[in-house]
Each structure stands twice: as structure tokens, then as C-alpha cells.
Design an enzyme around this catalytic site. Structure first.
Site, PDB file in Angstrom:
ATOM      1  N   LYS A  89      -7.583  48.133  44.293  1.00 47.66           N
ATOM      2  CA  LYS A  89      -7.843  48.763  42.898  1.00 47.66           C
ATOM      3  C   LYS A  89      -9.479  48.122  42.659  1.00 47.66           C
ATOM      4  O   LYS A  89      -9.883  47.302  43.122  1.00 47.66           O
ATOM      5  CB  LYS A  89      -7.219  48.166  41.748  1.00 47.66           C
ATOM      6  CG  LYS A  89      -7.894  48.186  40.238  1.00 47.66           C
ATOM      7  CD  LYS A  89      -6.953  49.363  39.647  1.00 47.66           C
ATOM      8  CE  LYS A  89      -7.499  50.019  38.447  1.00 47.66           C
ATOM      9  NZ  LYS A  89      -8.386  51.060  38.972  1.00 47.66           N
ATOM     10  N   GLN A 110     -13.875  41.796  44.496  1.00 47.01           N
ATOM     11  CA  GLN A 110     -12.571  42.199  43.665  1.00 47.01           C
ATOM     12  C   GLN A 110     -11.445  42.029  43.996  1.00 47.01           C
ATOM     13  O   GLN A 110     -10.534  41.727  43.224  1.00 47.01           O
ATOM     14  CB  GLN A 110     -12.802  44.009  43.963  1.00 47.01           C
ATOM     15  CG  GLN A 110     -11.987  44.787  42.863  1.00 47.01           C
ATOM     16  CD  GLN A 110     -12.882  44.977  41.665  1.00 47.01           C
ATOM     17  OE1 GLN A 110     -13.991  45.383  41.715  1.00 47.01           O
ATOM     18  NE2 GLN A 110     -12.300  44.789  40.566  1.00 47.01           N
ATOM     19  N   LYS A 113     -11.193  38.650  41.825  1.00 43.35           N
ATOM     20  CA  LYS A 113     -11.214  38.836  40.467  1.00 43.35           C
ATOM     21  C   LYS A 113      -9.892  39.605  40.139  1.00 43.35           C
ATOM     22  O   LYS A 113      -9.202  39.171  39.063  1.00 43.35           O
ATOM     23  CB  LYS A 113     -12.367  39.984  40.250  1.00 43.35           C
ATOM     24  CG  LYS A 113     -12.451  40.692  39.018  1.00 43.35           C
ATOM     25  CD  LYS A 113     -13.299  41.562  38.810  1.00 43.35           C
ATOM     26  CE  LYS A 113     -14.706  41.643  39.395  1.00 43.35           C
ATOM     27  NZ  LYS A 113     -15.766  42.402  39.039  1.00 43.35           N
ATOM     28  N   LYS A 125     -13.052  48.966  47.011  1.00 40.81           N
ATOM     29  CA  LYS A 125     -14.380  49.551  46.044  1.00 40.81           C
ATOM     30  C   LYS A 125     -14.880  50.654  46.876  1.00 40.81           C
ATOM     31  O   LYS A 125     -14.681  50.835  48.090  1.00 40.81           O
ATOM     32  CB  LYS A 125     -15.404  48.286  45.988  1.00 40.81           C
ATOM     33  CG  LYS A 125     -16.520  48.689  45.025  1.00 40.81           C
ATOM     34  CD  LYS A 125     -16.150  48.178  43.701  1.00 40.81           C
ATOM     35  CE  LYS A 125     -17.007  48.369  42.614  1.00 40.81           C
ATOM     36  NZ  LYS A 125     -16.850  47.852  41.357  1.00 40.81           N
ATOM     37  N   ASP A 165     -17.881  52.540  37.775  1.00 36.45           N
ATOM     38  CA  ASP A 165     -18.775  51.427  38.117  1.00 36.45           C
ATOM     39  C   ASP A 165     -20.247  51.973  37.900  1.00 36.45           C
ATOM     40  O   ASP A 165     -20.153  52.987  37.157  1.00 36.45           O
ATOM     41  CB  ASP A 165     -18.724  51.134  39.578  1.00 36.45           C
ATOM     42  CG  ASP A 165     -19.178  49.589  39.746  1.00 36.45           C
ATOM     43  OD1 ASP A 165     -19.037  48.759  39.247  1.00 36.45           O
ATOM     44  OD2 ASP A 165     -20.681  49.625  40.222  1.00 36.45           O
ATOM     45  N   THR A 208     -14.795  45.644  29.711  1.00 39.34           N
ATOM     46  CA  THR A 208     -15.659  44.744  30.500  1.00 39.34           C
ATOM     47  C   THR A 208     -16.594  43.925  29.519  1.00 39.34           C
ATOM     48  O   THR A 208     -16.522  42.510  29.575  1.00 39.34           O
ATOM     49  CB  THR A 208     -16.409  45.212  31.540  1.00 39.34           C
ATOM     50  OG1 THR A 208     -15.638  46.283  32.424  1.00 39.34           O
ATOM     51  CG2 THR A 208     -16.801  44.124  32.645  1.00 39.34           C
ATOM     52  N   ASN A 239     -22.368  50.919  30.463  1.00 33.78           N
ATOM     53  CA  ASN A 239     -21.130  50.376  29.663  1.00 33.78           C
ATOM     54  C   ASN A 239     -20.824  48.969  29.201  1.00 33.78           C
ATOM     55  O   ASN A 239     -20.338  48.610  28.522  1.00 33.78           O
ATOM     56  CB  ASN A 239     -19.943  51.137  30.712  1.00 33.78           C
ATOM     57  CG  ASN A 239     -18.657  50.631  30.326  1.00 33.78           C
ATOM     58  OD1 ASN A 239     -18.232  49.507  30.759  1.00 33.78           O
ATOM     59  ND2 ASN A 239     -18.094  51.430  29.436  1.00 33.78           N
TER      60      ASN A 239
HETATM   61  P1  NDP Z   1     -23.781  51.601  34.125  1.00 36.40           P
HETATM   62  O1  NDP Z   1     -24.124  52.774  35.162  1.00 36.40           O
HETATM   63  O2  NDP Z   1     -23.181  52.141  32.837  1.00 36.40           O
HETATM   64  O3  NDP Z   1     -25.104  50.845  33.911  1.00 36.40           O
HETATM   65  C1  NDP Z   1     -25.840  50.147  34.610  1.00 36.40           C
HETATM   66  C2  NDP Z   1     -27.156  49.462  33.680  1.00 36.40           C
HETATM   67  O4  NDP Z   1     -27.766  48.760  34.708  1.00 36.40           O
HETATM   68  C3  NDP Z   1     -28.065  50.900  33.600  1.00 36.40           C
HETATM   69  O5  NDP Z   1     -28.678  50.447  32.367  1.00 36.40           O
HETATM   70  C4  NDP Z   1     -28.948  50.677  34.771  1.00 36.40           C
HETATM   71  O6  NDP Z   1     -30.278  51.219  34.426  1.00 36.40           O
HETATM   72  C5  NDP Z   1     -29.171  49.514  34.904  1.00 36.40           C
HETATM   73  N1  NDP Z   1     -29.203  49.331  36.710  1.00 36.40           N
HETATM   74  C6  NDP Z   1     -28.549  49.552  37.530  1.00 36.40           C
HETATM   75  N2  NDP Z   1     -29.083  49.459  38.592  1.00 36.40           N
HETATM   76  C7  NDP Z   1     -30.236  48.782  38.563  1.00 36.40           C
HETATM   77  C8  NDP Z   1     -31.239  47.926  39.288  1.00 36.40           C
HETATM   78  N3  NDP Z   1     -31.306  48.221  40.566  1.00 36.40           N
HETATM   79  N4  NDP Z   1     -32.397  47.489  38.386  1.00 36.40           N
HETATM   80  C9  NDP Z   1     -32.313  47.354  37.308  1.00 36.40           C
HETATM   81  N5  NDP Z   1     -31.444  47.982  36.419  1.00 36.40           N
HETATM   82  C10 NDP Z   1     -30.211  48.585  36.992  1.00 36.40           C
HETATM   83  O7  NDP Z   1     -22.932  50.696  34.985  1.00 36.40           O
HETATM   84  P2  NDP Z   1     -21.976  49.371  34.431  1.00 36.40           P
HETATM   85  O8  NDP Z   1     -22.509  49.197  33.033  1.00 36.40           O
HETATM   86  O9  NDP Z   1     -20.411  50.124  34.312  1.00 36.40           O
HETATM   87  O10 NDP Z   1     -22.067  48.381  35.464  1.00 36.40           O
HETATM   88  C11 NDP Z   1     -23.107  47.270  35.475  1.00 36.40           C
HETATM   89  C12 NDP Z   1     -22.799  46.185  36.322  1.00 36.40           C
HETATM   90  O11 NDP Z   1     -21.250  45.435  35.729  1.00 36.40           O
HETATM   91  C13 NDP Z   1     -22.346  46.469  37.563  1.00 36.40           C
HETATM   92  O12 NDP Z   1     -22.783  45.537  38.324  1.00 36.40           O
HETATM   93  C14 NDP Z   1     -20.942  46.622  37.869  1.00 36.40           C
HETATM   94  O13 NDP Z   1     -20.542  46.379  39.143  1.00 36.40           O
HETATM   95  C15 NDP Z   1     -20.264  45.454  36.914  1.00 36.40           C
HETATM   96  N6  NDP Z   1     -19.197  45.963  36.211  1.00 36.40           N
HETATM   97  C16 NDP Z   1     -18.695  47.057  35.851  1.00 36.40           C
HETATM   98  C17 NDP Z   1     -17.641  47.093  35.093  1.00 36.40           C
HETATM   99  C18 NDP Z   1     -17.092  48.255  34.311  1.00 36.40           C
HETATM  100  O14 NDP Z   1     -15.814  48.435  33.824  1.00 36.40           O
HETATM  101  N7  NDP Z   1     -17.954  49.491  34.391  1.00 36.40           N
HETATM  102  C19 NDP Z   1     -16.283  46.280  35.532  1.00 36.40           C
HETATM  103  C20 NDP Z   1     -16.905  44.758  36.127  1.00 36.40           C
HETATM  104  C21 NDP Z   1     -18.134  44.747  36.596  1.00 36.40           C
HETATM  105  P3  NDP Z   1     -30.618  52.998  34.745  1.00 36.40           P
HETATM  106  O15 NDP Z   1     -30.045  53.604  33.751  1.00 36.40           O
HETATM  107  O16 NDP Z   1     -32.035  52.882  34.877  1.00 36.40           O
HETATM  108  O17 NDP Z   1     -30.044  53.200  36.170  1.00 36.40           O
END
Ligand code: NDP
Length: 445
Positions: A89, A110, A113, A125, A165, A208, A239
Site C-alpha cells: 500500500k 511506507q 508508517k 510506492k 501522492d 493526511t 492536498n
Molecule cells: P500535492 O501534489 O497535492 O501538493 C504538493 C505541493 O508541494 C504543491 O504545493 C507543490 O507545488 C509543492 N511541491 C512539490 N514539489 C516541490 C518541490 N520540489 N519544491 C517545492 N514545492 C514543491 O501533493 P500532496 O499534498 O499529496 O503531498 C505533499 C507531501 O506529502 C509529499 O511529500 C507526499 O509524499 C506527502 N504525503 C502525502 C499524502 C497524501 O495523502 N496525499 C500522505 C502522506 C504523505 P507545485 O504546485 O508548484 O508543484
């Protein structure tokens, strides 16, 4: 790491040039020496050497046609890391920085976690180096369909259940699921984060970010503190970030920053959540657009400077290694006393040293952001029962899971002599659960 030196060096030799993966493994192994001492039978059974080697890794070509009729080629990955306690998962990341090292670091994290959630899910993943930015809906759909055309052979509701993700939200899960259904003629819980009318769980979208705040509130209360009245700095605006903002504000905090990969905003009056949601979730715009409606807010394209904004609590929710030693030192110098990791591995090892040295309340990602995958597992349960729980029922289960994770990791930290070190507790408690299952299931000859 005396007892586990050879495990670490063998892993490096076998996986050269995989920096992110090395970093994630080192962080865990550095915490496990006392566990190896207490469990010589796990050392003899090769559990430490086995757990750093994925059970299966699939790499494949994804071909799709863009709006100009040109053929585009991307690379797809699915790393099925460990199935000792349940089906693999873990999410699918769509971002140009994706490579095997990134997917393996995420898959490795993962495992632990998922174990911490207390639910029967193994670790995996996947993703692709596809860049969703600037692509039309049609291009996203054709890419997702092509991705699933290979991925479907490797997944299944009792085998491997991917989710979202970075870059993979509700729209992408819809296109992926539609293609899976066409190829297999089956309507099963093979993906989580599905739409609410076709098997999705209420509160999965929020899980999350909400879970991060539930975990941190528990950690804060253990030190007689709370989100209530605190100033909070959040990075990212996807997200995790948006729903962490929603819950932190609900708990009485003032959230003053958000960012994307172009820059960050600082609104000293507190970020207007509805406006941020409209920009990022509805218009798919950039975070700087916020200033059009709130001209008194500030914008900077020096992303690392987000951590110079004074705050009590920082919640990094964007991506890996976004806080380095310098940023960590600036946070501390400006009064930050708690860090909760919404993103996976957002802090470099040197930043973590700064947190621990300065006695910050530090919620490590594999514990603090486990609410998303936990609620995905609740979505799997609902799919198996062909039944849906209400938002409040799922939210209450999520909250209890995060409270239990906090208890588990703080008890493990105390049992191993360092009660405030939740990173130590998370690594040990997650590992012990998986190691026990691997040991009981024997070695395949
Ligand atoms: P989203 O794609 O919804 O959002 C990612 C955000 O981070 C965007 O604002 C994006 O900006 C920014 N971002 C991405 N890459 C970079 C970078 N290299 N430098 C600066 N900003 C960056 O992803 P999530 O919110 O789902 O995920 C965010 C984090 O949380 C990740 O590490 C993910 O692995 C982790 N996570 C997510 C879960 C989930 O349920 N979604 C669960 C557990 C962990 P831009 O729009 O400009 O790309």
C-alpha cells in the site's frame, strides 16, 4: 550503528547513486542498534538485510500522445517493498524529479508508517517522471490510461493497492481507475482516494492534513501546549498543506504561510483558506495569485526563506529535504519549538540533529503523516464490506488512530531510554511490528 554496519554497506553497494534511498535507510538503521542487540534471532534470520531489499521492483515505459499529436515517453515505477503484514500500500507520485531512488525511499518509509497505523497494510510506492504541470485534462487522461495499461498486471485489492501522492489527486485516480476497470472488467477496491460515488471514503481527502494536526496536538498536549493561540508556518499548497491549514485553524492556530514550487506567501493576518482552496483546488493556479485578492500579503520566490518567518509550529507539507540545517537553525532562532512533518522526509539529517539538540517537539513523517494511508485502509475496509461510513465516523477513527500512533511511538521511545525522541520511537515501533511478522513467516528456500 555497530551491529548493522554490514547491512548498511551492502545496501549502498547494491544500490549505488540512490541518495534519497540511502538517506531513508540510514535514518532507520541508526535507530535500530539496540533492537538488534535485544533480538539476536532477528539478526540470525537476516531480517535487517531483508527489510532493506524490496520484494519486487517494476520499471516500465509509458507512451502517450500529447495535444499536438506527438508521441511522449515517460518511465513508470512500482516498488513492492514489503508485504509481511498486508497487501502493498502506498501512493503514486507524478513529478519530473521521480526516479528509482525517490520511489524506493518513499516505499521504504511506507513500510514502517503503515505498520504504525495498526492496520494490516504492507509498504509500496510508485509513480512516474511525468510532469502534470501545464498539461491539459486530455493529456493527463491519456497519460493515466497508458500508465494503468501496464500497472494493472501488478496490482489488485489483495495484492497491491496504490493511492495518490504529489501530482496524483482525485482527477488522476479517476482516470487510472476507469482504465483498470476497462482492462479487468472488475469494480474492486484496487485504488484508494476514489470518488465518493464509486467507492471512495468520506474524509480521505482531508485525512493526511487532519491526521498531522491530531498527532501534533497530542504531542503538544503532552508538553502542556496546544495549537490554540499558536502561529503556524506551513509549506506546500497541495492536498496535505491545505487540510493541515484547515484543521490547525479549527484548533485555534493562526497559519501565516503557504508555498508552491515557485515561491511562498506570508499573510500576517492569517491565510484565507477559502481563497487558497479556490486558487489551488479549483483554478489550479499559482500561490502568488493569492496577492490579487489580498494585496497586503507578501510573496517571495526564495522558497527556503519560508522558514525565516517567525512561528511557534512549522508543518513542512511540500516535498523531501525542504528543510536543511540552515533553515532549521533559522526556525529555532525565530522561536519555533515544534515541527510536524506532513511531507515525506522533508528534513535533512542535519536539520533533524538541530531539532533534537534544541529539544523541539518533533513529529517525524512516518508517524505524523500516517493519517492518509490509515484512512486509505479504512476505504479498503468499506469497499470489502460494500458499505460506507459517515464523515464523522471516519474522522473519529482517524483521530483515534493518530492518538494511538502517538502513544505507540512515545512508549517505544521511552522503552529505549530517550522518551522525547519520537523519531527513535517511530522507527523502532514500526520496525518491531514488521520484523515480528517476517520472523514468524520464515525464510523462503
Ligand atoms: P500535492 O501534489 O497535492 O501538493 C504538493 C505541493 O508541494 C504543491 O504545493 C507543490 O507545488 C509543492 N511541491 C512539490 N514539489 C516541490 C518541490 N520540489 N519544491 C517545492 N514545492 C514543491 O501533493 P500532496 O499534498 O499529496 O503531498 C505533499 C507531501 O506529502 C509529499 O511529500 C507526499 O509524499 C506527502 N504525503 C502525502 C499524502 C497524501 O495523502 N496525499 C500522505 C502522506 C504523505 P507545485 O504546485 O508548484 O508543484
Amino acid at each position: 550503528m555497530n551491529r548493522l554496519n554490514s547491512t548498511y554497506h551492502q545496501m549502498i553497494e547494491r544500490n549505488p547513486n540512490e541518495q534519497e534511498f540511502h538517506q531513508a535507510v540510514l535514518e532507520v538503521l541508526e535507530c535500530l542498534d539496540p533492537v538488534a542487540e535485544q533480538h539476536p534471532e532477528w539478526v540470525r534470520a537476516g531480517i535487517f538485510d531483508r527489510i532493506v531489499e524490496p520484494e519486487r521492483q517494476v520499471i516500465f515505459r509509458i507512451t502517450w500522445i500529447d495535444d499536438q499529436g506527438r508521441v511522449q515517453v515517460n518511465r513508470g515505477f512500482r516498488v513492492q517493498f514489503n508485504s509481511a503484514i498486508g497487501p502493498y500500500k502506498g501512493g503514486l507520485r507524478l513529478h519530473p524529479s521521480v526516479n528509482l531512488s525517490v520511489i524506493k525511499f518513499l516505499g521504504f518509509e511506507q513500510i514502517f508508517k503503515n505498520a504504525l497505523t495498526g492496520l494490516p497494510i504492507g509498504g509500496g510506492k510508485g509513480g512516474s517522471d511525468f510532469n502534470p504541470r501545464g498539461k491539459s485534462d486530455g493529456e493527463i487522461m491519456r497519460f493515466c490510461q497508458s500508465f494503468m495499461t501496464e500497472l494493472y498486471r501488478h496490482i489488485g485489492p489483495d495484492t497491491d493497492v496504490p493511492a495518490g501522492d504529489i501530482g496524483t489527486g482525485a482527477r488522476e485516480i479517476g482516470y487510472l481507475y476507469g482504465q483498470y476497470k476497462r482492462l479487468t472488467n472488475q469494480h474492486t477496491g484496487v485504488l484508494t482516494g476514489k470518488g465518493l460515488t464509486w467507492g471512495g471514503s468520506l474524509a480521505r481527502t482531508e485525512a493526511t492534513g487532519y491526521g498531522l494536526c491530531y498527532f501534533m496536538e497530542e504531542a503538544l498536549q503532552a508538553k502542556n501546549r496546544s495549537f490554540n493561540g499558536s502561529v503556524v508556518s506551513i509549506s506546500g499548497s497541495g492536498n496535505v498543506a491545505l487540510f493541515a491549514l484547515e484543521k490547525a485553524a479549527e484548533l485555534g492556530a493562526k497559519v501565516v504561510t503557504l508555498s508552491d514550487s515557485d515561491g511562498y506567501i506570508y499573510d500576517p493576518d492569517g491565510i484565507d483558506l477559502d481563497l487558497a482552496k479556490q486558487i489551488k483546488l479549483v483554478d489550479r493556479g499559482r500561490i502568488r495569485d493569492y496577492l490579487e485578492a489580498r494585496p497586503k500579503a507578501q510573496y517571495s520566490d526564495v522558497i527556503a526563506d519560508i522558514w525565516t518567518v517567525p512561528c511557534d509550529i512549522a508543518l513542512p507539507c511540500a516535498t523531501q529535504n525542504e528543510i536543511d540545517k540552515t533553515s532549521a537553525e533559522k526556525l529555532v532562532a525565530n522561536g519555533c519549538t515544534a515541527i510536524g512533518e506532513g511531507a515525506n522526509m522533508p528534513s535533512t539529517p542535519e536539520a533533524v540533529v538541530v531539532y533534537l539538540k534544541n529539544k523541539l517537539i518533533y513529529g517525524p513523517a512516518k508517524a505524523a503523516n500516517a493519517g492518509g494511508v490509515a484512512t486509505s485502509a479504512l476505504e479498503m475496509s468499506q469497499n470489502s464490506m460494500r458499505y460506507s461510513w459517515s464523515f464523522d465516523e471516519v474522522d473519529a477513527k482517524l483521530k483515534q488512530i493518530m492518538i494511538d500512533i502517538y502513544k505507540t511511538v512515545s512508549q517505544a521511545a521511552a522503552a529505549y531510554g530517550d522518551p522525547d525522541n519520537l523519531m527513535l520511537g517511530a522507527n523502532i515501533a514500526g520496525f518491531e511490528k514488521v520484523a515480528t511478522a517476517m520472523y514468524q513467516q520464515g525464510v523462503a528456500y
